[in-house]
Scaffold this active site. Sequence first.
Site, PDB file in Angstrom:
ATOM      1  N   LYS A 177      11.545   3.728   6.412  1.00  6.82           N
ATOM      2  CA  LYS A 177      11.579   2.927   7.637  1.00  6.82           C
ATOM      3  C   LYS A 177      11.854   1.465   7.281  1.00  6.82           C
ATOM      4  CE  LYS A 177       8.830   0.437  10.157  1.00  6.82           C
ATOM      5  NZ  LYS A 177       9.822  -0.513  10.638  1.00  6.82           N
ATOM      6  N   SER A 209       3.177  -7.722   5.216  1.00  5.57           N
ATOM      7  CA  SER A 209       2.092  -8.707   5.338  1.00  5.57           C
ATOM      8  C   SER A 209       0.721  -8.042   5.166  1.00  5.57           C
ATOM      9  CB  SER A 209       2.172  -9.361   6.712  1.00  5.57           C
ATOM     10  OG  SER A 209       2.012  -8.356   7.695  1.00  5.57           O
ATOM     11  N   GLU A 244       2.306  -3.498  -1.239  1.00  5.32           N
ATOM     12  CA  GLU A 244       2.790  -4.753  -1.843  1.00  5.32           C
ATOM     13  C   GLU A 244       2.741  -5.777  -0.716  1.00  5.32           C
ATOM     14  OE1 GLU A 244       4.440  -4.814  -4.997  1.00  5.32           O
ATOM     15  OE2 GLU A 244       4.032  -2.702  -5.289  1.00  5.32           O
ATOM     16  N   CYS A 265       7.448 -13.406  -1.275  1.00 11.55           N
ATOM     17  CA  CYS A 265       6.003 -13.311  -1.514  1.00 11.55           C
ATOM     18  C   CYS A 265       5.580 -13.944  -2.819  1.00 11.55           C
ATOM     19  CB  CYS A 265       5.590 -11.852  -1.495  1.00 11.55           C
ATOM     20  SG  CYS A 265       6.555 -10.879  -2.661  1.00 11.55           S
TER      21      CYS A 265
END
Length: 483
Positions: free
Chosen positions: A173, A228, A249, A283
């Site tokens: 997805k 997130s 992650e 990130c």
Amino acid sequence: MQTHQLYINGEYVNASSDEYIEIENPATEETISRTVKATKEDVNKAVAAASAAQKGWELTPNIERGKIVRALGDKIEENKDRFIDLLQEEQGKDYGLASGEVDLAIDYFRYMSEWARRIEGEILPSDRQNENIFIYKKPIGVVGGIVPWNFPVFILARKVATALVTGCTIVLKPSQQTPNTAVEFTKLIDEMDEVPKGVYNLITGTGSEIGNALASHEDVDMITMTGSVPAGTKVMEAAAQNITKVNLELGGKAPAIVTANADIDTAVKHITTSRLANNGQACTNAERVYVHESIAEEFTNRLQEAFEQTTMGDPRASKNADVGPLVSKDRLDEVHAMVESAKKDGAKVIAGGEPGDQKKGYFYKPTVISNARHDMEIMQEEIFGPVIPIDTFQTLDEAIEKGNDTVFGLSSSVYSEDMNEIMRVVNELRFGETYVNRENFEAVQGYHAGFRKSGLGGADGKHGVEDFLATHVVYMQYNNEKN
Ligand SMILES: NC(=O)c1ccc[n+]([C@@H]2O[C@H](COP(=O)([O-])OP(=O)(O)OC[C@H]3O[C@@H](n4cnc5c(N)ncnc54)[C@H](O)[C@@H]3O)[C@@H](O)[C@H]2O)c1
Ligand SMILES: O=C[C@H](O)CS(=O)(=O)O
């Protein structure tokens, strides 16, 4: 306008809803495509296809799976320009990083293909007579892969290449903001007769609906999600219903510690490049600086100059734009609100601090904030934009304590020419990765994983492969007297 379909069991299919999500170019605000909003029913079909394909794929010789994974890397390379263009269009990446991301995806498929003949078990002596203990490494099974918008090609590669080489099937997805590159990748899979039906499936739609349906599905054996912390928490809650393994992650708030013994040129160069990489939306980018008070003024002035010298613009219109747009209007508003809140808290904006001058698109000026205090929101929460706040320290103990004082634990860095200082920081920082005298990005043979709320499990290298494997122990008795 192009409208995407789902890809389930080796076929393009319509979703069971006729609702669509419009995909926008963040540099121009133009609608570039429509992606279908799948439903829970579609997720069920995709998981059923992946489950049905699992046994055959698992029993396919590893070397054959490895060849397919390698071929996928080659096919991305053949279509590299197309991927770069789609990536820039849907996400707003500058040309250099877009090209780098596609190269990394190619390399990732090739690197993972090499693992085909390296997945090994063990044979142990038993405590019993006439017995050995066999430890098999088996694919974990059906994997649900959930991808964010900030590295939609590379993170797709991370999930798909690792799943396929280890013998797992996958339901992928992509982010509802950047599905076009995943749709393009799906065409490559569809062209390959060697990939059995159901091994790879694509569903598109929102995280709260189909991401959740995937994470809570009882036939999914592992959910690997990059995104997130709030969404990761939801994924973990959903997966908990079936005790499904999670591989997460999540976000970061990387501290960059610049000691009195740092080479200031090196620190300024790398922190600038990192903070502005992907328009501030990675990130592992440096998110907050702690600089020794003795060099704070010089460092801050130099960083301000470097930020002011960067060029900003539509990355598809100019290959020379260092900084492009943020991914959406919401992102732009959130970044600006954080800068305003830092100002209210007493920090000083010395470069940028406002949206870009472009007539269209979600541009934010590269921003340097001095006089930030460690307890401010801007030093604690993920900014995910081209903004760097700077705090100072007096002792290395203080810098390390501030660096570690966060709910995140993904990336970190230290700048110093003194090995004793470096070793102290490396030993005492508690983060998944630390860069010494440089910033991100990580290597495919490393292990990308976060401490604290930055994640669970990880990706890349030997340990990343292991995360997609389950351990099966067989107690093997034999009869010594029959021979
Ligand atoms: N640690 C890493 O390797 C890494 C890499 C890239 C991005 N990130 C993080 O990702 C974030 C930015 O990406 P984003 O805005 O796409 O993140 P996001 O969390 O909003 O979305 C990520 C993905 O999760 C899906 N999702 C959202 N809610 C869900 C739910 N309830 N159930 C299941 N799936 C759900 C989304 O649809 C999307 O596909 C940042 O926090 C960044 O630090 C981390
Ligand atoms: O957004 C997170 C990272 O910095 C990018 S990645 O880990 O290399 O995908």
